[in-house]
Design a protein around this motif. Structure first.
Motif, PDB file in Angstrom:
ATOM      1  N   ARG A   5       0.864  -1.171   0.000  1.00  0.00           N
ATOM      2  CA  ARG A   5       0.000   0.000   0.000  1.00  0.00           C
ATOM      3  C   ARG A   5       0.903   1.224   0.000  1.00  0.00           C
ATOM      4  O   ARG A   5       1.950   1.229   0.642  1.00  0.00           O
ATOM      5  CB  ARG A   5      -0.908   0.028   1.228  1.00  0.00           C
ATOM      6  N   THR A  23      -4.083  -0.119  -8.569  1.00  0.00           N
ATOM      7  CA  THR A  23      -5.274   0.445  -7.954  1.00  0.00           C
ATOM      8  C   THR A  23      -6.470   0.440  -8.893  1.00  0.00           C
ATOM      9  O   THR A  23      -7.557  -0.043  -8.553  1.00  0.00           O
ATOM     10  CB  THR A  23      -4.992   1.878  -7.472  1.00  0.00           C
ATOM     11  N   LEU A  28     -10.157  -0.334  -7.008  1.00  0.00           N
ATOM     12  CA  LEU A  28     -10.052   0.177  -5.636  1.00  0.00           C
ATOM     13  C   LEU A  28     -10.208   1.690  -5.608  1.00  0.00           C
ATOM     14  O   LEU A  28      -9.604   2.405  -6.411  1.00  0.00           O
ATOM     15  CB  LEU A  28      -8.700  -0.210  -5.042  1.00  0.00           C
ATOM     16  N   GLY A  37      -9.206  -2.005   1.645  1.00  0.00           N
ATOM     17  CA  GLY A  37      -8.983  -2.478   0.292  1.00  0.00           C
ATOM     18  C   GLY A  37      -8.122  -3.719   0.221  1.00  0.00           C
ATOM     19  O   GLY A  37      -8.400  -4.646  -0.559  1.00  0.00           O
TER      20      GLY A  37
END
Length: 284
Positions: A5, A23, A28, A37
């Motif tokens: 992340r 992403t 997401l 997520g």
């Protein structure tokens, strides 16, 4: 696969020093609240894996150009097993052991990222210690998971550090200060780690080796940790276990104290490296 992340909640695939942003590929919303997520990714991994692989084949960016966050936050539970090495029991002169006392829970709000400072509370008369550990992340939930099936329920692993204020208060309180559970940078899927029963762990502080241990020296090994926790609680995807503690390798136990200008880093064989964290003192 190494998942991270970064930058306000985006998710990417890390390959060497190159980060591939996945992403958009996995649909997401980085701004979504709560920030679960990665937990959804773990739950739906069979579906999103091809999208992650496709993203990893695309253009990447240098990982040095982003801010890495804790790879997983808001886990269902954070289980911890006290004194899980004989050497640590001897060093601490402790009567507790993971095979005798089971596990405890640590506040998930103590989780911080690999580039966040560890903030030391204003307790000048108290010792604050560091411990390098392995985090295992549940992929498939369940209850009463047998030892022989436990590894099938593990999604992956990550580096983790446990910070502790020594004293007589309840262990959960002394270990749950904000920033007292740094994790990351990567969540490494179990297939890439291979055999987790022989992972090497080291912790340096200011370039001095403070800890060195291996998961082969665990009192309660990884499959038995999963089985024990699931005998009491239902495990859910994204739940985290830490094996506590890599307690071998201090020539002088006093050298494991945390000071406010220290920098700590730790690699974990097969599970990545945390990079550096500075320790800060902050007052209300």
């Amino acid at each position: 696969m190494r998942l991270v992340r970064f930058n306000e909640g985006r998710i990417g695939v890390l390959q060497g020093d190159t980060l591939h942003d996945a992403t958009a590929a996995i649909g997401l919303d980085p701004a979504a609240w709560p920030p679960v997520g990665m937990i959804r990714l773990i739950r739906d991994f069979a579906t999103v894996k091809p999208k992650l692989e496709q993203a990893a084949r695309g253009a990447g960016i240098p990982v040095a150009n982003v801010r890495l966050l804790a790879p997983i936050v808001w886990p269902h539970n954070l289980f911890a097993y006290p004194v899980n090495y004989i050497a640590h029991q001897t060093e601490m002169a402790s009567t507790h052991r993971a095979d005798l006392n089971g596990y405890f829970l640590k506040a998930t709000s103590s989780i911080s990222g690999p580039q966040d400072p560890i903030v030391l509370p204003d307790l000048p008369s108290r010792e604050i210690h560091h411990e390098c550990e392995l985090a295992l992340i549940i992929g498939k939930g369940g209850r009463h998971i047998p030892v022989e099936a436990a590894r099938d329920h593990i999604f992956g692993y990550s580096c983790l550090m446990d910070i502790t204020v020594r004293g007589k208060e309840e262990r959960v309180m002394r270990k749950s200060y904000d920033t007292f559970t740094p994790i990351g940078p990567a969540l490494v899927t179990a297939d890439e780690v291979g055999d987790p029963s022989d992972l090497d762990m080291k912790l340096w502080v200011n370039d001095t080796l403070r800890q060195h241990a291996s998961t082969r020296d665990l009192i309660v090994d990884i499959p038995n940790m999963v089985a024990l926790a699931s005998s009491v609680s239902t495990l859910e995807p994204g739940g985290r276990h830490r094996h506590r503690n890599a307690g071998r390798g201090w020539p002088d136990p006093r050298r494991r104290h945390c000071n406010h200008r220290d920098r700590a880093r730790r690699p974990h064989g097969g599970a990545g490296e945390t990079g550096q964290r500075r320790l800060e003192s902050r007052h209300p």
